[in-house]
Design a protein around this motif. Structure first.
Motif, PDB file in Angstrom:
ATOM      1  N   GLU A 159      13.249  16.577  37.236  1.00  0.00           N
ATOM      2  CA  GLU A 159      13.991  15.589  36.458  1.00  0.00           C
ATOM      3  C   GLU A 159      15.327  16.186  36.025  1.00  0.00           C
ATOM      4  O   GLU A 159      15.624  17.355  36.271  1.00  0.00           O
ATOM      5  N   ASP A 160      16.113  15.370  35.347  1.00  0.00           N
ATOM      6  CA  ASP A 160      17.399  15.831  34.814  1.00  0.00           C
ATOM      7  C   ASP A 160      17.161  16.644  33.545  1.00  0.00           C
ATOM      8  O   ASP A 160      16.724  16.102  32.519  1.00  0.00           O
ATOM      9  N   TRP A 161      17.454  17.942  33.585  1.00  0.00           N
ATOM     10  CA  TRP A 161      17.356  18.815  32.414  1.00  0.00           C
ATOM     11  C   TRP A 161      18.751  19.165  31.904  1.00  0.00           C
ATOM     12  O   TRP A 161      18.903  19.965  30.975  1.00  0.00           O
ATOM     13  N   PHE A 202      21.068  17.159  30.469  1.00  0.00           N
ATOM     14  CA  PHE A 202      21.673  16.269  29.473  1.00  0.00           C
ATOM     15  C   PHE A 202      21.864  16.943  28.124  1.00  0.00           C
ATOM     16  O   PHE A 202      22.580  16.430  27.264  1.00  0.00           O
ATOM     17  N   SER A 203      21.214  18.081  27.923  1.00  0.00           N
ATOM     18  CA  SER A 203      21.280  18.801  26.648  1.00  0.00           C
ATOM     19  C   SER A 203      21.463  20.281  26.939  1.00  0.00           C
ATOM     20  O   SER A 203      20.901  20.798  27.925  1.00  0.00           O
ATOM     21  N   PRO A 204      22.198  21.007  26.087  1.00  0.00           N
ATOM     22  CA  PRO A 204      22.406  22.434  26.354  1.00  0.00           C
ATOM     23  C   PRO A 204      21.123  23.258  26.333  1.00  0.00           C
ATOM     24  O   PRO A 204      21.038  24.263  27.043  1.00  0.00           O
ATOM     25  N   VAL A 205      20.127  22.844  25.580  1.00  0.00           N
ATOM     26  CA  VAL A 205      18.897  23.656  25.493  1.00  0.00           C
ATOM     27  C   VAL A 205      18.023  23.502  26.733  1.00  0.00           C
ATOM     28  O   VAL A 205      17.689  24.491  27.383  1.00  0.00           O
ATOM     29  N   PRO A 206      17.609  22.278  27.123  1.00  0.00           N
ATOM     30  CA  PRO A 206      16.849  22.162  28.367  1.00  0.00           C
ATOM     31  C   PRO A 206      17.597  22.739  29.566  1.00  0.00           C
ATOM     32  O   PRO A 206      16.988  23.360  30.448  1.00  0.00           O
ATOM     33  N   ARG A 207      18.930  22.550  29.582  1.00  0.00           N
ATOM     34  CA  ARG A 207      19.710  23.096  30.689  1.00  0.00           C
ATOM     35  C   ARG A 207      19.585  24.614  30.749  1.00  0.00           C
ATOM     36  O   ARG A 207      19.333  25.194  31.814  1.00  0.00           O
ATOM     37  N   ARG A 208      19.711  25.265  29.592  1.00  0.00           N
ATOM     38  CA  ARG A 208      19.613  26.729  29.532  1.00  0.00           C
ATOM     39  C   ARG A 208      18.190  27.230  29.787  1.00  0.00           C
ATOM     40  O   ARG A 208      18.004  28.303  30.366  1.00  0.00           O
ATOM     41  N   MET A 209      17.196  26.451  29.365  1.00  0.00           N
ATOM     42  CA  MET A 209      15.809  26.899  29.431  1.00  0.00           C
ATOM     43  C   MET A 209      15.064  26.435  30.682  1.00  0.00           C
ATOM     44  O   MET A 209      13.871  26.740  30.835  1.00  0.00           O
ATOM     45  N   HIS A 210      15.731  25.714  31.568  1.00  0.00           N
ATOM     46  CA  HIS A 210      15.046  25.130  32.718  1.00  0.00           C
ATOM     47  C   HIS A 210      14.310  26.172  33.543  1.00  0.00           C
ATOM     48  O   HIS A 210      13.134  25.992  33.912  1.00  0.00           O
ATOM     49  N   ASP A 211      14.958  27.284  33.857  1.00  0.00           N
ATOM     50  CA  ASP A 211      14.323  28.301  34.694  1.00  0.00           C
ATOM     51  C   ASP A 211      13.135  28.943  33.978  1.00  0.00           C
ATOM     52  O   ASP A 211      12.080  29.176  34.588  1.00  0.00           O
ATOM     53  N   THR A 212      13.292  29.216  32.686  1.00  0.00           N
ATOM     54  CA  THR A 212      12.186  29.783  31.912  1.00  0.00           C
ATOM     55  C   THR A 212      11.015  28.811  31.861  1.00  0.00           C
ATOM     56  O   THR A 212       9.847  29.208  32.007  1.00  0.00           O
TER      57      THR A 212
END
Length: 474
Positions: free
Chosen positions: A209-211, A213-223
């Motif tokens: 999905e789209d992660w 849209f927010s700086p936190v999900p974007r930064r944490m996606h790989d983790t």
């Protein structure tokens, strides 16, 4: 909100006249008691040509820094009321909305936390569950309905912490006759603890999905992807047990079954979302006293509020994916296919209708219990969990407890008990513990049977699960 983006607000003056504003004053942190003053100021400013977005920006700056408006010809008086000449928090006025508690001997600090939440200007009503204990912001076991806002720490750190049960049409005697095989399936197909991840990553549609849209999900996606299908620490668990269903439920006949149950949430990513947006909410609400900072909210008519809401819902889907992968892996290793399943969040916010009014209901450590809604309320590693049917009690905002609830902190439990104490109670209850910390000893929790008795008007017990093979973080 009207089509032109303005909010209809009924003023609280004697004439009860209606005024349209391009913002929600309470969402900016302006106490509801000051609405007549706000409306009067808005009328004067609009008469001078300040309208729409310009008017909203002006009030946003006023709410954030009232001192800078002390000499403003129109807003100076309102700035003083907001604490323009006082310390932060001086303008915060508590008018407590109705709330009710279930259970006896509740922790006074948890009670006060719920009262604090019910004193927020956006609050509508609240409830405190019988498993309540202290948390950040709202207490664990706290339920709070608010208007068009969301409180990050009203949802909690472990966003969408979740229960899931899979029921199998096989003999429950397998926990005795094939206990080693069941234990190996859990040991080999689960991963627990802070930072825990599998060597070979799992996959699920939620990760595509789209992660961004927010700086936190974007930064944490790989983790988050690395931790997909894993469980957290503390009271998170995966366990085999015996489920007794005395009366048929929809999709599950009367009988005794082997069942797999899990408790976990959105891992470190959910925690990062909570911390980021709570800090943002605190910056937007400097009027809150320091002690109430964790109750700061985000208006759902703001970009920040909508962004948090989207992140919260993403964490809900991520948490559900973790459980789905855990159950598929453990059961799949044994060639078992579930006959029945049930699951629910207990750290989340929902948009619901109560008393004919749309509100945002925060259930922090509380289980949804709407009429005919099924859920799971666990006990401890040796005590029963219950499959329950909600009774839809409006006094609790259709909510129930989420577990037994702690009676002592983790630190106190570690100081008071030894491994021998835990081993004694495990042997006494015929429970095999594969791993688990002393901070999770059953003696650190309330009696789950007393908790269930205290909420007999909230839920009906439909099934009883007895844990037999349990794994938690080491």
């Amino acid at each position: 909100m009207s089509k032109n983006g303005y909010v209809n607000f009924m003023s609280m003056n004697s004439h009860n006249t209606e005024k349209k504003l391009p913002f929600r004053p309470v969402a900016l942190g302006i106490p509801e008691r000051l609405m007549p003053v706000v409306l009067d100021c808005a009328r004067q400013l609009e008469g001078e040509g300040v309208r729409g977005k310009a008017l909203r920006r002006l009030f946003v700056r006023l709410a954030q820094d009232p001192k800078s408006f002390a000499d403003h010809p129109v807003l100076g008086g309102l700035a003083g009321m907001l604490g323009g000449e006082s310390s932060p928090g001086a303008a915060f006025s508590v008018t407590e909305v109705p709330w009710r508690a279930w259970g006896e001997d509740l922790d006074p600090k948890a009670v006060q936390q719920l009262r604090d939440g019910c004193g927020l200007p956006v609050a509508v009503s609240g409830a405190l569950m019988p498993d309540a204990h202290v948390g950040y912001g709202l207490p664990i076991g706290g339920v709070l309905a608010v208007t068009e806002a969301v409180i990050p720490y009203g949802v909690g750190m472990d966003i969408a912490c979740r229960m899931k049960m899979s029921v199998f049409a096989v003999s429950p005697d397998l926990v005795d006759t094939n206990g080693d095989e069941l234990a190996r399936a859990i040991e080999q197909e689960t991963c627990f603890g802070v930072g825990g991840q599998f060597k070979v990553r799992k996959d699920h549609a939620v990760m595509h999905e789209d992660w961004g849209f927010s700086p936190v999900p974007r930064r944490m996606h790989d983790t988050a992807w690395a931790q997909l299908g894993t469980s957290g620490s503390g009271n998170h668990f995966v366990e085999w047990g015996v489920l007794d269903v005395p009366r048929a439920m929809p999709g599950l006949p009367e009988g005794t079954y082997l069942a797999l149950m899990s408790h976990s949430g959105s891992r470190g990513t959910g925690g990062e979302v909570a911390k980021y947006y709570s800090a943002l909410a605190r910056r937007l609400h400097p009027e809150l006293p320091r002690a109430l900072g964790h109750l700061a909210w985000l208006g759902l008519d703001t970009d920040e509020g909508r962004e948090y809401w989207a992140a919260m819902e993403l964490m809900g889907r991520y948490s559900a994916a973790n459980h789905a992968l855990i159950h598929a892996a453990v059961a799949g290793r044994l060639g078992l296919t579930p006959l029945f399943g049930i699951e629910n969040h207990h750290n989340f916010a929902w948009r619901e209708i109560h008393d004919g009014r749309e509100v945002i209901v925060h259930r922090k450590g509380a289980t949804p219990a709407g009429r005919d809604v099924f859920g799971i309320i666990p006990g401890t590693m040796v005590d029963p969990a219950f499959v329950v049917e909600g009774l839809g009690n409006p006094m609790s905002l259709c909510s129930a407890a989420h577990g037994a609830g702690r009676v002592m902190s983790r630190k106190e439990a570690l100081a008071r008990f030894r491994r021998s104490d835990l081993e004694h109670v495990l042997k006494e209850r015929s429970v095999r513990l594969l791993s688990g910390g002393l901070d999770e000893v059953p003696m650190a929790y309330k009696d789950i049977r007393e908790v269930m008795a205290a909420q007999a008007d909230l839920v009906r017990i439909r099934g009883t699960f007895l844990p037999r093979i349990v794994k938690m973080a080491k």
